[in-house]
Design a protein around this motif. Structure first.
Motif, PDB file in Angstrom:
ATOM      1  N   LYS A 230       0.693  -1.460   0.091  1.00 10.18           N
ATOM      2  CA  LYS A 230      -0.016  -0.039  -0.060  1.00 10.18           C
ATOM      3  C   LYS A 230       0.904   1.145   0.132  1.00 10.18           C
ATOM      4  O   LYS A 230       0.326   2.332  -0.291  1.00 10.18           O
ATOM      5  N   ASN A 231       2.023   1.154   0.330  1.00  3.91           N
ATOM      6  CA  ASN A 231       3.069   2.396   0.207  1.00  3.91           C
ATOM      7  C   ASN A 231       3.711   2.461  -1.102  1.00  3.91           C
ATOM      8  O   ASN A 231       4.082   3.622  -1.381  1.00  3.91           O
ATOM      9  N   GLU A 232       4.129   1.469  -1.609  1.00  5.58           N
ATOM     10  CA  GLU A 232       4.778   1.426  -3.022  1.00  5.58           C
ATOM     11  C   GLU A 232       3.917   0.607  -3.956  1.00  5.58           C
ATOM     12  O   GLU A 232       3.917  -0.871  -4.146  1.00  5.58           O
ATOM     13  N   GLU A 233       2.841   1.184  -4.552  1.00  2.76           N
ATOM     14  CA  GLU A 233       2.033   0.434  -5.561  1.00  2.76           C
ATOM     15  C   GLU A 233       2.702  -0.120  -6.493  1.00  2.76           C
ATOM     16  O   GLU A 233       1.715  -1.207  -6.983  1.00  2.76           O
ATOM     17  N   LYS A 234       3.704  -0.152  -7.112  1.00  2.00           N
ATOM     18  CA  LYS A 234       4.312  -0.595  -7.942  1.00  2.00           C
ATOM     19  C   LYS A 234       4.965  -1.954  -7.746  1.00  2.00           C
ATOM     20  O   LYS A 234       5.285  -2.789  -8.293  1.00  2.00           O
ATOM     21  N   PHE A 235       4.969  -2.258  -6.342  1.00  2.00           N
ATOM     22  CA  PHE A 235       5.567  -3.448  -5.856  1.00  2.00           C
ATOM     23  C   PHE A 235       4.582  -4.458  -5.244  1.00  2.00           C
ATOM     24  O   PHE A 235       3.636  -3.979  -4.515  1.00  2.00           O
TER      25      PHE A 235
END
Length: 292
Positions: A123-128
């Motif tokens: 949720k903090n790094e949407e591409k991961f």
């Protein structure tokens, strides 16, 4: 009972570990209300003339920005409840009903399933994706029997979620695009064995969105691709072709037509991209030559 509404009204911020989790939870439930009452309602809506629909849309938009307003404000909650129940208790003869028929079931199920799949991402790094993605997927798949899902629909939904994250995070994580394409290829294999158009037709909006996005890039690919992003071209072509094949298959089943040869679908699409892009290049070159 409109379950998301009841949950929002009954659960408070103190029931959650943090305010951030509470706000995220409210946003998810408001999205479910939007899907069930506005996007896939039990009864058709005229969004331009239906004041309740317009009011709910405004409330949802405001709550997505400031979810605590709904959670802490009794007046806001009452307004939400009034509008939701007005829409949920409608009937075909326009008379009021005490029974809530608030969503057109299966499209809402697809929306819920897509929301569940979002849990695979950080949720903090949407591409991961999270490290526990395999375990989370196994848990999500346990909902198939409840939501009416199958392997083909799972692959299409997950392909869409991966594709969506690729697009909204700047189109830089080619692994997301590649994974999305691979899942769509698996769905393409599954759809060949289906004799009921219902399932593939249900996912047509996702497929059409992916196809439309890909074709915008491919119809003028000389302008779209360069040395820096050329490696994504193969995946985008594959995404477009697989989406088109599944949509053609769904239409063939729906209208009892013989499906066009798969090679024809692929070749005609690719040929169209080449012709269109070359025409675009020729037009640009001609205008440059004839310009004063």
């Amino acid at each position: 009972m409109v379950l998301p509404l009841e949950l929002i009204q009954q659960l408070k911020c103190s029931d959650f570990p943090t305010q951030q989790e509470y706000e995220s939870w409210i946003r998810r439930n408001m999205k479910v209300l939007e899907a069930g009452l506005l996007l896939h309602p039990h009864l058709p809506l005229d969004h331009k003339s239906d004041s309740s629909a317009q009011c709910l849309k405004q409330i949802i938009n405001e709550s997505l920005q400031n979810p605590m307003d709904i959670g802490n404000n009794n007046e806001s909650m009452q307004n939400l409840r009034s509008v939701v129940m007005s829409l949920a208790r409608g009937s075909y003869d326009e008379s009021a009903s005490e029974i809530c028929h608030w969503a057109d079931g299966f499209p809402l199920n697809l929306k819920i399933y897509q929301t569940l799949l979002e849990a695979c991402f950080d949720k903090n790094e949407e591409k991961f994706m999270i490290e526990e993605v395999d375990e989370v997927l196994e848990l999500i798949k346990k909902t198939w029997i409840v939501l009416g899902m199958n392997e083909m629909l799972h692959n299409i939904c997950f392909s869409w979620v991966l594709f969506h994250h690729y697009v909204v995070t700047g189109q830089v994580e080619n692994d997301l695009l590649s994974a999305s394409t691979n899942l769509l290829k698996e769905a393409e294999k599954d759809v060949k064995s289906r004799t009921d158009p219902f399932y593939s037709k249900s996912a047509s909006s996702m497929l059409s969105s992916m196809l439309g996005w890909a074709e915008k890039k491919l119809l003028a690919y000389h302008d779209t691709f360069c040395r820096g992003n050329i490696e994504s071209m193969q995946s985008i072509v594959s995404l477009a072709v697989s989406s088109a094949k599944i949509l053609v298959q769904a239409m063939s089943l729906e209208f009892n037509n013989k499906m066009r040869n798969e090679a024809n679908v692929s070749c005609s699409r690719v040929e169209n991209y080449i012709r269109s892009s070359l025409h675009d290049v020729f037009t640009q070159a001609s205008s440059t030559i004839h310009s004063p």
